[in-house]
Design an enzyme around this catalytic site. Structure first.
Site, PDB file in Angstrom:
ATOM      1  N   LEU A 243      26.395  47.755 -33.153  1.00 52.91           N
ATOM      2  CA  LEU A 243      25.903  48.838 -32.533  1.00 52.91           C
ATOM      3  C   LEU A 243      24.308  49.177 -32.721  1.00 52.91           C
ATOM      4  O   LEU A 243      23.867  48.783 -33.559  1.00 52.91           O
ATOM      5  CB  LEU A 243      26.610  50.099 -33.616  1.00 52.91           C
ATOM      6  N   ASP A 244      23.761  49.871 -31.770  1.00 53.85           N
ATOM      7  CA  ASP A 244      22.291  50.147 -32.175  1.00 53.85           C
ATOM      8  C   ASP A 244      21.859  50.786 -33.028  1.00 53.85           C
ATOM      9  O   ASP A 244      22.723  51.321 -33.778  1.00 53.85           O
ATOM     10  CB  ASP A 244      21.788  51.017 -30.669  1.00 53.85           C
ATOM     11  N   VAL A 245      20.592  50.900 -33.165  1.00 49.19           N
ATOM     12  CA  VAL A 245      20.111  51.693 -34.434  1.00 49.19           C
ATOM     13  C   VAL A 245      20.165  53.216 -34.059  1.00 49.19           C
ATOM     14  O   VAL A 245      20.616  53.903 -34.711  1.00 49.19           O
ATOM     15  CB  VAL A 245      18.535  51.519 -34.654  1.00 49.19           C
TER      16      VAL A 245
ATOM     17  N   ARG B 273      22.857  54.150 -21.864  1.00 47.10           N
ATOM     18  CA  ARG B 273      21.594  54.823 -21.704  1.00 47.10           C
ATOM     19  C   ARG B 273      20.976  54.849 -20.152  1.00 47.10           C
ATOM     20  O   ARG B 273      20.756  55.857 -19.632  1.00 47.10           O
ATOM     21  CB  ARG B 273      20.635  54.787 -22.756  1.00 47.10           C
TER      22      ARG B 273
END
Lengths: 252, 404
Positions: free
Chosen positions: A51-53, A190
């Site tokens: 999972l991204d920051v 995104r």
């Protein structure tokens, strides 16, 4: 607590100086935490999909022997569900709202209908990619059956594929989408939000990426920060065990 | 300011006949370019006006616009039987082009050219019909079976003919024209059906197997029934009534009408007692038929690649194509099929979201999927826009698309 049977000399009832042996239970101190030390010194923890920051949501971890299950789950190629929030009117260089602003556009012409139309196109192109990467011969009857049930999935490496998109909320300039996808990264999501903005002749940035489901694990099974203690972890593992086993049996 | 949605025409399929209307595919305009025999994916065709109706025949295409200008209909493709009218050759003023590579205007002998509007066009094997709002129906092309609605002239030479016939005598205004392979069907506002042309398979539905050269009213099971749609492309015909019943006549060699009769030719319209719900639209192909019900389900029967996998080759009773193949799922439960169309051995379905699904025999790339293999179940065609209407031919297709 462990105990052992031993005999200890006790003074005999009655008097005199005679000493007799009486069987008694004596606690064994070999297992005591103060003698041995903390019970878990090193834990082997493996992570499921990253999972991204900037993203949040369900994050699967495997402990000890569970790491082997992690690789098996990865080979099942199950879909993940994300709730993606977006904002019309801005475009940034890294497609999220914390990046450097590149352009600002108007967005009053955008309606829910137009958004849903674009979502349908996205689903359409991804549908074709889905069928292509799943390496099924289109001429067979099994291909037809799988296509009817919607079970065609790429079982190997493939670029990110979105299997379903749905608009949950639409309140200009914000909107929220539910995206089901395979083999994706959060940055790809995104970028998709940015592309949706471009298709609608405006621009959009992504404000929120939250993973709602990762294969069989949903938000309801996940433990929030306050519950990161041994008891809850053990309960959660037991609850999910059955689900994981059935899913693995079904696919492999 | 948001850009207005534009109306575009996309074509794909076999290009050497000129039916796609792009001359550079047949005669490349630069020396290094190679001729393109097959256009496998949708290609944009530039048109001067907004095209409201299109029809694909056997190797030619007609495009019609709803305008009041003098030029209302354009044609391209084969013109060996003057199915595109007289296209005066630039080199020799007396000769006519046999292949028209670009959309060229078709001069119609209208009495009031600046008031009449063209509503619909239809193309058969070698003839075409043009429907206007108050000047009746214009027919042109081959008339060896009387399909143009005029008397058959023996040894008539159709190539380079200037003759365009006008049909006006019907019981009320004609609202739909349909061309079969060598016959023509006319549906009037009152709900009656007229037919003329070849009848050896009973496709004229007039009770005999001879040719008819004057449009004649059909009786049989559709007498007194208000028909709201007629369809035909090969030698079988279907009609839908306002109550949702389906009537069929014509060729039944491929089990198209086997639910009511064992004979292979039916020359009187017969009611097809299907229990599939109220039918909204029907489409006839060469060997198979499609119907669309009010709930948005698609049913298929006949012979050939019907769309339910390689195992289903023929059936006399309609089988439903699962809606999940058209994009219906738990996330988009309101996707419905809005229209169905048939080519000779291809089928097309349009959903309410503007997506086009095709299946059938991929003859010379006419399905537009980008692949050359036959498609055994509905497959999405990637078109940059919302597909409003599609016309299917033998080896090419034309679609009218609104851009996003």
């Amino acid at each position: 607590p462990a105990a052992r049977c031993g005999s200890a000399p006790t003074p005999a009832p009655g008097g005199g100086g005679a000493v007799e042996l009486v069987a008694a239970k004596v606690p064994v101190l070999a297992d005591h935490p103060l003698v041995q030390g903390p019970r878990f010194r090193k834990l082997k923890i493996g992570a499921g999909d990253r999972l991204d920051v900037k993203a949040s949501g369900v994050f699967v971890l495997g402990i000890g022997h569970g790491n082997k299950l992690l690789t098996d789950l990865y080979n099942c190629h199950l879909t993940k569900v994300y709730t993606v929030g977006g904002l019309f009117g801005k475009a940034t260089d890294d497609f999220s709202d914390t990046g450097n602003l590149v352009e600002k556009t108007t967005f009053d012409h955008i309606t829910r209908e137009k958004l849903e139309r674009i979502l349908a196109v996205i689903q359409g192109t991804n549908q074709k990619a889905l069928l292509m990467y799943s390496n099924i011969d289109m001429k067979t009857q099994e291909a037809y059956e799988l296509a009817v049930r919607g079970l065609i999935r790429p079982m190997g490496k493939s670029p990110p594929i979105i299997t379903a998109v749905r608009c949950l909320q639409f309140a200009l300039p914000e909107f929220q989408l539910e995206i089901h996808c395979l083999h994706e990264t959060q940055q790809y999501l995104r970028k998709t939000v940015h592309e949706i903005g471009l298709e609608l002749k405006s621009s959009a940035v992504c404000t929120q990426v939250r993973r709602v489901r990762d294969g069989v694990f949903t938000v309801d099974d996940a433990l929030p920060r306050t519950q990161w203690n041994l008891q809850s972890i053990q309960e959660a593992i037991q609850n999910c065990q059955l689900k994981v086993e059935t899913e693995l049996e079904r696919t492999l | 300011k948001a850009a207005r949605r534009k109306d575009r025409v996309f074509v794909w399929g076999f290009s050497y006949s000129g039916a796609l209307g792009i001359p550079s595919f047949v005669r490349p305009d630069a020396g290094w370019k190679k001729p393109r025999r097959i256009q496998a994916t949708p290609y944009r065709l530039e048109t001067e006006e907004k095209i409201s109706s299109a029809a694909c025949g056997y190797g030619f295409t007609l495009l019609a616009s709803n305008t009041r200008d003098i030029t209302k209909v354009w044609g391209m493709g084969l013109n060996k039987d003057s199915q595109l009218g007289f296209q005066r050759s630039r080199r020799d003023q007396t000769k006519c082009y046999e292949y028209v590579l670009e959309p060229s205007p078709i001069p119609l002998p209208l009495e009031k050219p600046q008031q009449t509007r063209v509503l619909q066009v239809s193309c058969g094997r070698a003839h075409s019909l043009v429907l206007t709002d108050n000047e009746g129906v214009f027919t042109m092309g081959n008339n060896s079976y009387g399909q143009c609605g005029r008397k058959v002239v023996e040894d008539e030479i159709y190539s380079g003919s200037h003759l365009i016939h006008q049909l006006k005598e019907f019981d009320s205004r004609v609202v739909q024209v349909v061309c079969g392979q060598d016959h023509s069907l006319f549906r009037t506002k009152k709900g009656t059906v007229y037919a003329c042309g070849w009848g050896a398979d009973g496709q004229t539905g007039l009770g005999h197997y001879n040719i008819t050269s004057v449009p004649t009213k059909l009786h049989g099971d559709i007498a007194g029934v208000n028909i709201i749609q007629v369809s035909s492309y090969g030698d079988c015909c279907l009609a839908v009534s306002d109550e949702g019943d389906v009537f069929g006549w014509g060729n039944s060699e491929y089990l198209q009408l086997a639910s009511v009769t064992e004979t292979t030719q039916v020359n009187v319209p017969r009611h097809l007692p299907f229990k599939i719900g109220k039918v909204k639209e029907a489409a006839c192909g060469g060997t198979g038929n499609l119907v669309l019900t009010e709930e948005g389900n698609v049913f298929v029967w006949g012979y050939g690649i019907l769309g339910k996998g390689p195992k289903l080759i023929e059936t006399a009773v309609p089988e439903m194509i699962p809606p999940s193949l058209f994009g219906w799922s738990d996330f988009s439960p309101d996707i419905r099929v809005a229209h169905v169309r048939c080519g000779l051995s291809q089928y097309a379905a349009l959903t309410n979201r503007g997506e086009l699904f095709v299946w059938g025999k991929n003859l010379r790339g006419c399905l537009g999927t980008g692949r050359m293999e036959d498609q055994y179940f509905p497959w999405r065609v990637t078109v940059p826009g919302e597909v409003v209407d599609v016309a299917c031919g033998v080896d090419h297709m034309v679609s009218m698309v609104r851009s996003f």
